[in-house]
Structures are given as structure tokens and as C-alpha cells.
Design a protein around this motif. Structure first.
Motif, PDB file in Angstrom:
ATOM      1  N   ASP A 114       0.860  -1.173   0.012  1.00 30.39           N
ATOM      2  CA  ASP A 114       0.158  -0.019   0.020  1.00 30.39           C
ATOM      3  C   ASP A 114       0.912   1.062  -0.070  1.00 30.39           C
ATOM      4  O   ASP A 114       1.690   1.373   0.782  1.00 30.39           O
ATOM      5  N   HIS A 174      -2.490   2.012   9.140  1.00 32.07           N
ATOM      6  CA  HIS A 174      -3.452   0.874   9.539  1.00 32.07           C
ATOM      7  C   HIS A 174      -2.192  -0.440   9.374  1.00 32.07           C
ATOM      8  O   HIS A 174      -1.320  -0.289   8.624  1.00 32.07           O
ATOM      9  N   THR A 193       0.909   0.999   7.755  1.00 31.61           N
ATOM     10  CA  THR A 193       1.135   2.427   7.003  1.00 31.61           C
ATOM     11  C   THR A 193       1.045   3.486   7.721  1.00 31.61           C
ATOM     12  O   THR A 193       0.441   3.516   8.831  1.00 31.61           O
ATOM     13  N   GLU A 229       1.784   8.179   1.790  1.00 25.30           N
ATOM     14  CA  GLU A 229       1.791   6.940   2.574  1.00 25.30           C
ATOM     15  C   GLU A 229       2.910   5.965   2.282  1.00 25.30           C
ATOM     16  O   GLU A 229       3.081   5.599   1.094  1.00 25.30           O
TER      17      GLU A 229
HETATM   18 MN    MN Z   1      -3.657   2.896   3.448  1.00 21.57          MN
END
Ligand code: MN
Ligand code: GLY
Length: 356
Positions: A231, A295, A322, A338
Motif C-alpha cells: 500500500d 493501519h 502504513t 503513505e
Molecule cells: Mn493505506
């Protein structure tokens, strides 16, 4: 009165089943007992189960596993009896009411009634601490994600403002194509591609909006590699950003870097969230940052822990999370940055190599 001991656990959450057994089929469940674990599935998945699941787990072949309680009853009761199960843990946050009713019905055996108790979150808590192997898979997943992003960034930089420009949806499809090209099993979630004022919507759904020269471009992508997610969000400013675009980008970047520097094992998810949030608040943009600061990630794109106000449990060593603060100015533009990091005793190890 003391709680009677749980003799067996029924695992229905697909990600937990995959974590415990390696099974990736969409129909089935596990029964964990003290001495033996079982995977119940049906003929569509038996071959896959045989070829992929961990050694020592017994496969129980049940025709159309959820639909046919009568067939399930025989093997189910035999195993419950064998392991003298009187209390069965179930994942209440996953098991549907309909399926629970079926289990309740077939669990009434000669042993007497089975008591059910909630074990929601138990396996998820175990999943927080990643093994070295899991970390390697997340890293591989992220390397693929970065290869995709490099190409996407080039497309944005070359095409913005041209008459042959591209739409958000075109770019979202390109992301999926590149993820496949670079070896991903799948994408981890539908790519978020937002141009201009759409970037002020944190999870904008890519549409027909076309890229313009002065647009801020927000790209949030993740892929799956051997079952593990990555991510990453990057916000690409126009070649000549406005003073406000630069100001906001720098606040978010400073906030994100501060969180990466300060987060470590042993602090709460709430504290972890506060490092970047307090910088954004002090800069006067607190009302423009409404989502959680990050998260856990692994088999699921969002898993435990959470970096948020009401998460008061502590972050664990070797969890992967993250860190993703953002500022969103409605009708104008938004910025989110991120990265994924491993939480260590001393701090964090950044798994994201793409420049910011
Ligand atoms: Mn994320
Ligand atoms: N990158 C998508 C999310 O974290 O929700």
C-alpha cells in the motif's frame, strides 16, 4: 463461575484460514482442536487444498460445504465427539447468523449441547506480528507496487496538459495492467487515482476526469504478492505548483516523516496517530484531516493494529503498518503521503523506497 475451557475453535474468516493453513479457496472453514486441525471444503477446492495447505491439517471433503448441513453433520459430529468438544469458539465478527444457526443445529449431538463462545480478533492479534517470511513477501509486494508507480508517474508527467491527455479511469486500468506485468497475483484494492479537485476526496473513485496541466495528482495503489498486500500513496504536484499546493505538501510531508521517526513498538495506536496529526493541527489544517493515520497490513489491506484516536492497544514489534497523513481542501486539492513500515523496538524500518 469459571468459564469452561474452549476445546475447539471454528475459523470462518477467510484471511485467518489462509494464515493458519495456506488455503485460498472461497468455500470452507477450519476446526482447530488441541491435537489436530481440520479444513472442511468441497470438491471444487479439494485439489487446491491438497496441493497448498500446511502439513498435518486433515482435509474433510463435504459436498457443497455450506449448503448441505445434513451431509456435514456426520463428519462434524464425529470430530466433535472424538475431541470431546463441549465449548466451541466462533468468530462472531465473521460468522453470519445463517451459518451460525446451521452449526448450532448440527452441533447438538449425543455429547449433549455445545456451548458457543466468541473468539473474534484472536487470530487477527496473532497476525499482527509478522514472521521474517511474511515481511519478505510484503517487501516483494511493495517492490512490484513501486515499479508500477514509477511508470504511472512518468505517464502523468508526460501527458498532463497535452491534448492526448489521460483520464483517471484510464490510469487506474493501466495500474492493473502493470501490476500483472510485474508479477502481482492481484491488486490489493481498487486503485485510487484523483486529478485536481478530486484529490480532495480521500478515497475518490476514478472517473472520466481528464488530467490537466495544473492538477495535483493523487495515486494510492497496492498489489498482492503470494497473498500479501502492499500500500502506497504519492501525491504528484504540477511542474510549477502554487504556493498553497507547496505549503500543504510540505506540512503533510513533515507530519509523515515525524511519525515515521517517532513510532515504535510499545506505544498505543492512538499515540502513533498523534505524531503526524498534531503537526497538521498546529499548522491549522486539523479539520481537513479526518481519517486514521494508518493501519496494519498483511494478508488484508486493512488489519490490526490501527493508528487512530480510539485504538488504545500497543503496537507490537514486527508488525507492519502504513503511515498516511493527509490534508484535503474541498473543491481545490488534497495531499496524502503513505509509506509502509516495520515497527521495531527502537523505531521503524521503512519498506517504501519511492521518493517523496
Ligand atoms: Mn493505506
Ligand atoms: N490505500 C487504501 C487505504 O488505506 O484505505
Amino acid at each position: 463461575m469459571p468459564h469452561p475451557p474452549i476445546q475447539a475453535k471454528l475459523i470462518t474468516n477467510r484471511s485467518n484460514i489462509s494464515y493458519l493453513s495456506g488455503f485460498t479457496g472461497s468455500a470452507g472453514f477450519m476446526l482447530l482442536t488441541k491435537n489436530k486441525d481440520y479444513l472442511f471444503t468441497d470438491s471444487r477446492y479439494i485439489e487446491r487444498a491438497k496441493n497448498t495447505i500446511k502439513k498435518g491439517i486433515e482435509i474433510i471433503d463435504v459436498t457443497r460445504v455450506w449448503r448441505n448441513p445434513e451431509e456435514l453433520k456426520k463428519s462434524w459430529q464425529k470430530i466433535l465427539k472424538k475431541h470431546r468438544v463441549k465449548v466451541l469458539g466462533v468468530e462472531e465478527d465473521d460468522l453470519t447468523v445463517a451459518k451460525f444457526k446451521k452449526f448450532k443445529k448440527i452441533s447438538k449431538s449425543k455429547n449433549g449441547k455445545i456451548k458457543f463462545t466468541d473468539i473474534s480478533g484472536e487470530i487477527e492479534t496473532k497476525r499482527e506480528t509478522k514472521t521474517e517470511k511474511e515481511i519478505q513477501l510484503i517487501k516483494r509486494s511493495q517492490r512490484i507496487n513501486e515499479k508500477v508507480f514509477v511508470e504511472i508517474k512518468k505517464i502523468v508527467q508526460v501527458l498532463r496538459g497535452r491534448s492526448s491527455t489521460i483520464s483517471e479511469m484510464d490510469l487506474a486500468w493501466k495500474i492493473k495492467e502493470l501490476a500483472h506485468k510485474y508479477g502481482a497475483d492481484d491488486i490489493a484494492f481498487d486503485p485510487i487515482v484523483a486529478f485536481g479537485k478530486n484529490s480532495a476526496i480521500p478515497h475518490h473513485q476514478p472517473g472520466k476526469t481528464r488530467l490537466k496541466k495544473q492538477d495535483v495528482t493523487l495515486i494510492d495503489i497496492g498489489v498482492k504478492y503470494k497473498g500479501y498486500c502492499s500500500d502506497m500513496t504519492r501525491t504528484i504536484l504540477p511542474r510549477k505548483p502554487s504556493p498553497q499546493q507547496k505549503e500543504i505538501y510540505n506540512i503533510v510531508l513533515t507530519a509523515q516523516k515525524e511519525a515515521i521517526k517517532k513510532i515504535r513498538a510499545g506505544i498505543t495506536g492512538k499515540k502513533a496517530d498523534s505524531y503526524s496529526r498534531s503537526i497538521i493541527e498546529k499548522a491549522g489544517y486539523g479539520d481537513y484531516y479526518e481519517h486514521a493515520g494508518g493501519h496494519g497490513i498483511g494478508i488484508d489491506i486493512h488489519e490490526s493494529p490501527s493508528l487512530s484516536e480510539n485504538y488504545t492497544k500497543k503496537l507490537k514489534k514486527n508488525s507492519v503498518i502504513t503511515i498516511e497523513p493527509g490534508i484535503y481542501i474541498p473543491g481545490k486539492f488534497g495531499v496524502r503521503i503513505e509509506d509502509m513500515v516495520i515497527v521495531t523496538e527502537k523505531g521503524t524500518t521503512n519498506l517504501t523506497k519511492t521518493s517523496k
